[in-house]
Design an enzyme around this catalytic site. Structure first.
Site, PDB file in Angstrom:
ATOM      1  N   GLN C 219      10.960  -0.988   7.813  1.00 33.08           N
ATOM      2  CA  GLN C 219      10.565  -0.703   6.638  1.00 33.08           C
ATOM      3  C   GLN C 219      11.557  -0.007   5.634  1.00 33.08           C
ATOM      4  OE1 GLN C 219       6.377  -0.956   9.883  1.00 33.08           O
ATOM      5  NE2 GLN C 219       5.752   0.230   7.212  1.00 33.08           N
ATOM      6  N   ARG C 367      -0.712   1.344  10.577  1.00 38.37           N
ATOM      7  CA  ARG C 367      -1.665   0.817   9.555  1.00 38.37           C
ATOM      8  C   ARG C 367      -2.246   2.448   9.048  1.00 38.37           C
ATOM      9  NH1 ARG C 367      -2.934  -5.268   6.866  1.00 38.37           N
ATOM     10  NH2 ARG C 367      -3.984  -4.388   4.689  1.00 38.37           N
ATOM     11  N   CYS C 368      -2.240   3.673   9.650  1.00 36.05           N
ATOM     12  CA  CYS C 368      -2.875   4.409  10.012  1.00 36.05           C
ATOM     13  C   CYS C 368      -2.749   5.908   8.754  1.00 36.05           C
ATOM     14  CB  CYS C 368      -2.276   5.493  11.343  1.00 36.05           C
ATOM     15  SG  CYS C 368      -0.811   5.851  11.124  1.00 36.05           S
ATOM     16  N   GLU C 737      -4.416   0.221   3.797  1.00 39.49           N
ATOM     17  CA  GLU C 737      -4.335   1.138   4.661  1.00 39.49           C
ATOM     18  C   GLU C 737      -5.767   1.865   4.987  1.00 39.49           C
ATOM     19  OE1 GLU C 737      -0.733   3.392   6.946  1.00 39.49           O
ATOM     20  OE2 GLU C 737      -1.708   3.775   4.738  1.00 39.49           O
TER      21      GLU C 737
END
Lengths: 293, 159, 783
Positions: C219, C367-368, C737
């Site tokens: 990523q 996805r925090c 998110e």
């Protein structure tokens, strides 16, 4: 592990050949039908056959769903999907269709076979429980010829049937259609095995439950039959009281273990609840009113 | 073992180990990498191909099983020039994000619509329940299949 | 605003990248096939904690088709057995002295193909001496607990850090003086991002040039390249990282995993490309998990519901190595300090203790937004507990405490400056879509009928777009991002970015940004990401930072190019530069709109008719340092029904109103929300990574780690709210998110609401049927 260990591979051209091959190779030889129980086990290397005997090509001999003389005959290679979609099954052996709709997922049902499910004897497998409710028998062919085994005598332990190693399960037979049937299953998600599941087949007479059989899975070390619950319902008028009593008995008759799906008290209670609901559904269907598949 | 498999209309011959999974036959031996491998336990459906026209999880089928049979992969469901309604539907309705589950879902949806050309939403959700997606939350995948159902079954639509 | 020949910013433009995916022509790491490429497999520890007394690879080496087997000892000789983590700790690449979690990497086999490599694993003999593990973070600091990190000089416990933020005294005072206080313990269990594509790499070391090319599920390719250079000693200019198509990231593809390092080492040693692709069980067992926070939420308030203070205490389980990606050492709990959220809270304090346990390393993932998932869960659950204590409608309680839109930009008591927020407005929209009053009626009726129906609400602001270079960095690198734009002679363009999409649609959305600023249709802007050789340095895509940081960079660089274009237009129009105006791809003379040049004409002139004193070409590069974070917000509502007999929870409706400022592509925004809601529902109801007392991982396959299928999620009802960001060049914020931040508490609040008539006030996730059943029966509810 992600891929199987090496093995020898044989393709059986006929059922007779499969029997011969089983005899020739002995205990290290496994039959491959749909492969959706065996191959996952082989990929994890929990199953390590020396020889795999592929019978998936025996459609001519083993892939059919027929009603003969009031008896339902299902060839061992009939797919889960075929059972789900068969008009005669949906109409007259409805619990099989109920169960199939909740077995695995649509893709697995395209390959997985009825014979495989029954012979694999996974204690959490749905079809064996449904066939128990249907008072079925299986046909097996071995080196000494063909024999019939009643479903009550088939599943003797986890992944263990009373068939000999050298026998091929060729057919599951339901001698007569029940008046009505239903199957219920609690699972956490599509594709999950049963936290508990119950199959019911019955005949009514004079407003009472004349005859009833109840199969259960996921709540014991093998497919179970709730004989006590059946006893509590035979000759009874249908209704919440009778269902409640039967449910209580069934809850004690099963033998669940604690796992990620839940505790022992939870699973027993599921059986209690499901027996009540499933019998009620079957009774409603017998009365011709309502809960459609 | 020597096998001959018809893949996307072409016969392919190879000498493979019996344990070779169909997904790896297709990806590694034939170089058709559109079919993906996403799990170990036959759950995710990213590996979905047609075996004799039926959508199956190719990670749970041996390549030798496909000997003398027909396999269709994502590369083979369209003509190479015009997209199918299902492919078009996924584009129009934003039915994909990372694209990893997409070939598998497209295969499943294509076979499904051939049998059930006018499905309800519930039926669509049920049909794709063997294909896991982590990106879309399934909403637009359902819409994509609905679009395809409305805009032509096996007719091909302009790319 | 559609353009004559194409799409621009704000359009629901169908994605440009779809073409390859729907044809099965995506190019993922496992699709990479290079001449001479070898395959690999990793031997992993069956024990959670064990000493290694010896590793015998001789039998494996003899298996035909095996080229090499690398052990920790081999790496140790090169100083590569340990690597630094993104949190300033160290992590074993291959175990040397001990294994410290089940699934830890012990040996790396390189073979002709994947199958032989797997066979070779079974032939490696490891002499393990099992040790007592400590698996539960609540036991990690007990007297006599096994010390996990005895590789660290003088380390005698499992303590990692203590952190706190906020005003402890003021908060204590608030609690002392409050009329009402509530306290709720809760556990946010360990879960896993589980993208559909697992992690992997193909390392290709070219002996003749000394160049190392690594195709990697990354990523953040640039950051990874720099880290590789530092760790391996290979010169950075000779490392090329190519992140091709990525099948989902969700934070799973931010850390550097031992498999990548081993593949690179193997390629170096063997002089051939080496591919490492992990299996799903390896992904679930060893790559970056998420959450695993034991929390206590406390709120002090007046009887009328006005909040006086919020306090939170955290026990953070970091596994065997502290490897999570934190945006700076001052943020060991990420952006947890956002926990005062959309409420005007006068005093707040948070403290956290981080510990080692014999579990896989990681923590910031899935996805925090860097722990905002945990923060909002804590606050929203505790809000509902407070509402229950006060006998107040949870919606009213929230309304009473919202920061008002007139207070924007609002500086929270934790020091964050919010770039806009109309929380009341968003909530009203959610209630409208849901038909809140009707739902309350329906619930009343359901209860009379004996049905168990629940309504849950969550309102939140979160914080994304890391971040300002003075505050935020990853392993020391400031968290700016970059965009490079070049316009070609025929008026098309290429845009190169420092971020990396894993499904977020950058090839479309970033082209739309250029279209919006320069009038070149998005169809004509080619977007490139992921190859460190031909993109500007950026920090990658996670924490919803692409739009806030790189989207801003793109807007700024496009404006720079537009300025030069103006000069060229002035030259072509023989006018003064100051007299040139721009609108929608046209440059015209002020007051004479028919004296104009199109973007195409200007582009051509940049190469064929260059103004005096100007360089040829029409391009620019911008490294954008965001002045602040961005604060997307939302209001969610969920309706559930519970089966009394089986404990099964059905999510019947899910309403989500999100505000991410200006929406570059509303369809893509919706898609991000859909995906996050499914993950949040999965988190609430079925996802968990559990261990037994021996440290055995209980959820290491998709049979046991349950993620939702199409049948377990409802049709979502989305609402749109747009409050432009005060500082972002486009007024945009991140969004991806928000749904995972906001949805778990929404579902849990709904289930607790459903069970509150029976006296239930809290349940920990996942809300499995078995767990719900326990509560029902405990509180006397029978089927």
């Amino acid at each position: 592990m992600q891929v199987p260990a090496r093995f020898e591979y044989e393709v059986a051209g006929t059922v007779g050949e499969a029997v011969e091959l089983l005899e020739r190779y002995g205990e290290g030889a496994y039959l491959l039908a749909g492969g959706h129980s065996l191959i996952p086990m082989m990929k994890l290397r929990l199953a390590v056959p020396e020889v795999v005997i592929d019978i998936s090509g025996l459609d001519d001999e083993l892939r059919y769903i027929e009603e003969d003389d009031g008896a339902l005959r299902i060839g061992a290679l009939a797919r889960h999907r075929e059972l789900l979609e068969s008009p005669v099954v949906r109409e007259r052996y409805t619990l099989l269709a109920d169960a199939e709709a909740m077995i695995a997922d649509p893709l697995v049902r395209n390959m997985g076979t009825v014979g495989g499910a029954v012979a694999n004897a996974d204690p959490a497998e749905d079809l064996p429980a449904a066939f128990v409710a249907l008072d079925s028998e299986v046909v097996a062919r071995g080196p000494d010829g063909e024999r019939t085994v009643h479903i009550d005598d088939l599943h003797v332990g986890p992944y263990q049937t009373s068939l000999e190693h050298g026998e091929v399960l060729t057919e599951v037979r339901v001698p007569r259609a029940p008046q009505a049937s239903a199957y219920s299953k609690v699972k956490r998600r599509v594709g999950d095995y049963a936290s508990a599941a119950v199959g019911v087949a019955l005949n009514m007479s004079g407003g009472e439950i004349e005859d009833i059989r109840i199969g259960m899975c996921g709540v014991g070390s093998r497919t179970l039959r709730a004989r006590g619950a059946e006893e509590a319902l035979r000759g009874q008028s249908p209704g919440p009281e009778a269902y409640g009593r039967a449910g209580d008995v069934a809850a004690e008759e099963c033998d669940p273990i604690e796992d990620a799906k839940g505790t022992v008290p939870y699973k027993r209670d599921l059986v209690r609840v499901l027996v009540g609901r499933t019998v009620a559904t079957a009774v409603e269907r017998a009365a011709g009113q309502g809960v459609e598949r | 073992m020597k096998i001959a498999v018809n893949v996307n209309g072409e016969k392919h011959e190879a000498d493979v180990e019996a344990r070779l999974l169909l997904v790896h036959f297709v990806r590694e031996i034939l170089g058709l990498t559109g079919t993906h491998w996403g799990c170990d336990t036959s759950n995710c459906g990213a590996c979905t191909v047609f075996l004799d026209g039926e959508p199956v999880k190719s990670c749970t089928v041996f390549a030798v099983r496909a000997n003398s049979h027909e396999v269709t992969t994502i590369e083979g469901i369209w003509s190479g020039t015009e997209l199918t309604p299902v492919q078009e539907g996924f584009h129009v309705e934003h039915g994909l994000q990372c694209g990893f589950c997409t070939p598998g879902v497209i295969m499943t949806a294509t076979a499904f619509l051939e049998r059930n050309p006018d499905p309800t939403e519930e039926e669509i959700r049920e049909a794709i329940s063997g294909n896991l997606c982590r990106c879309t939350g399934y909403e637009n995948i359902v819409k994509a299949v609905q679009w395809a159902a409305k805009n032509g079954r096996t007719q091909e639509v302009g790319a | 605003m559609a353009m004559a020949e194409g799409h621009t910013l704000g359009d629901r433009m169908p994605r440009k990248e779809d073409g390859r995916f729907i044809r099965g022509r995506g190019h993922y790491v496992d699709d990479v096939r290079l001449p001479g490429m070898l395959h690999s497999a990793i031997l992993r520890s069956p024990f959670a904690h064990a000493r290694i007394n010896g590793v015998d690879v001789s039998a494996a080496l003899e298996l035909p088709g095996v080229h090499a087997v690398i052990t920790g000892k081999d790496l140790d000789e090169q100083g590569l057995a340990w690597m630094p983590t993104l949190a300033g700790d160290t992590q074993a690449v291959l175990a040397t002295d001990k294994v410290r979690f089940q699934g830890q990497e012990v040996a790396f086999v390189v073979a002709d193909d994947r199958y032989v490599a797997q066979d070779a694993l079974e032939l490696i003999e490891v002499d393990y001496e099992p040790l007592d593990p400590v698996v539960d973070s609540r036991k990690a600091l007990d007297e006599g607990a096994p010390v996990i990190r005895d590789d660290k000089e003088g380390k005698e416990d499992n303590f990692i850090f203590f952190w706190d933020a906020g005003d402890k005294e003021a908060t204590e005072k608030a609690f002392e003086e409050a009329e009402v206080t509530v306290r709720q313990e809760m556990f946010y269990p360990r879960i896993h991002p589980a993208p559909m594509e697992t992690c992997g790499a193909v390392a290709d070391y070219d002996v003749s040039t000394g160049e190392m090319t690594i195709y990697m599920t990354s990523q953040a390719p640039h950051a990874h390249r720099t880290l590789f250079a530092i760790v391996s000693g290979l010169p950075e200019h000779q490392i090329r990282i190519i992140s091709p198509d990525i099948g989902g990231g969700f934070g799973n593809k931010v850390p550097i995993y031992p498999g990548y390092v081993c593949a690179a080492v193997a390629s170096l040693v063997l002089g051939r490309p080496v591919k490492w692709m992990e299996s799903r069980s390896e992904n679930l067992m060893s790559t970056s998990f998420a959450r695993d926070y034991h929390m206590v939420g406390e709120i002090a308030a007046n009887k009328d519901g006005k909040i006086l203070g919020i306090r939170s205490t955290i026990l953070a389980n970091h596994g065997a190595f502290d490897a999570h990606a934190q945006p700076g050492e001052q943020y060991p709990t990420g952006f947890f300090p956002i926990f005062t959220s959309c409420y005007d809270v006068p005093a707040a304090y948070a403290e956290a203790t981080g510990v080692y346990t014999n579990r896989a390393p990681g923590g910031i993932a899935y996805r925090c937004s860097f722990r905002v998932t945990e923060a909002i869960y804590l606050t929203e659950r505790t809000m509902d507990v407070l509402a229950d204590e006060l006998g107040m409608d949870p919606v009213e309680l929230r309304r009473k405490n919202f920061v008002k839109k007139e207070q924007m930009p609002f500086v929270s008591v934790m020091g964050w400056e919010y770039d806009g927020g109309d929380y009341e407005g968003a909530l009203q929209e959610a209630l409208r879509i849901a038909g809140y009053e009707e739902l309350l009626e329906e619930q009343k009726k359901a209860r009379e009928e004996g049905r168990i129906m629940g309504i849950g609400v969550t309102t939140f602001t979160e914080i994304v777009g890391a971040g300002p270079g003075k505050k935020c960095h990853i392993a020391g690198i400031e968290m700016f991002d970059a965009a490079e734009l070049r316009v070609h002679p025929t008026g098309k363009a290429i845009l190169k970015l420092g971020v990396k999409s894993q499904g977020q649609g950058h090839e479309t959305t970033f082209a739309q940004i250029v279209a919006g600023e320069l009038g070149i249709p998005a169809e004509n802007v080619e977007v490139r990401e992921g190859d460190t050789d031909n993109t500007p340095f950026g920090l990658g895509t996670y924490g919803s930072r692409s739009t806030p940081v790189c989207g801003a960079a793109t807007a700024v660089v496009t404006r720079k190019v537009r300025e030069k274009a103006k000069k060229i237009a002035a030259h072509l129009l023989e006018a003064a530069e100051g007299d040139i105006e721009y609108e929608g791809g046209r440059f015209f003379v002020k007051g004479s709109p028919d004296r104009a040049k199109t973007m195409d004409e200007v582009a051509f002139a940049a190469y064929t008719n260059v103004p005096e004193g100007e360089e040829a070409g029409l391009e620019g590069v911008t490294y954008y340092d965001p002045p602040e974070m961005t604060y997307p917000f939302g209001a969610y509502l969920c309706v559930v029904e519970i089966d009394k007999g089986t404990g099964q929870v059905e999510v019947k409706r899910f309403i989500a109103v999100d505000d991410c400022g200006v929406r570059i592509n509303p369809t893509i925004v919706d898609g991000q929300v859909h995906g996050g809601l499914a993950q949040g529902i999965g988190t609430a109801l079925m996802e968990v990574i559990d261990f037994d007392e021996e440290g055995n991982h209980l959820n290491s396959s998709f049979m046991d780690y349950l993620i939702p299928t199409s049948m377990e999620v409802p049709k979502y009802e989305l609402g749109e709210f747009v409050t432009p960001s005060t500082h972002h060049p486009l007024g945009a914020r991140g969004v991806a998110e928000s749904p995972t931040v906001g949805s778990p508490s929404t579902v849990v609040n709904a289930v607790v609401d459903a069970l509150s008539p029976y006296g239930v006030r809290n349940i920990d996730m996942p809300l499995t049927p078995a767990r719900i059943w326990e509560l029902l029966r405990e509180h006397g509810v029978e089927a």
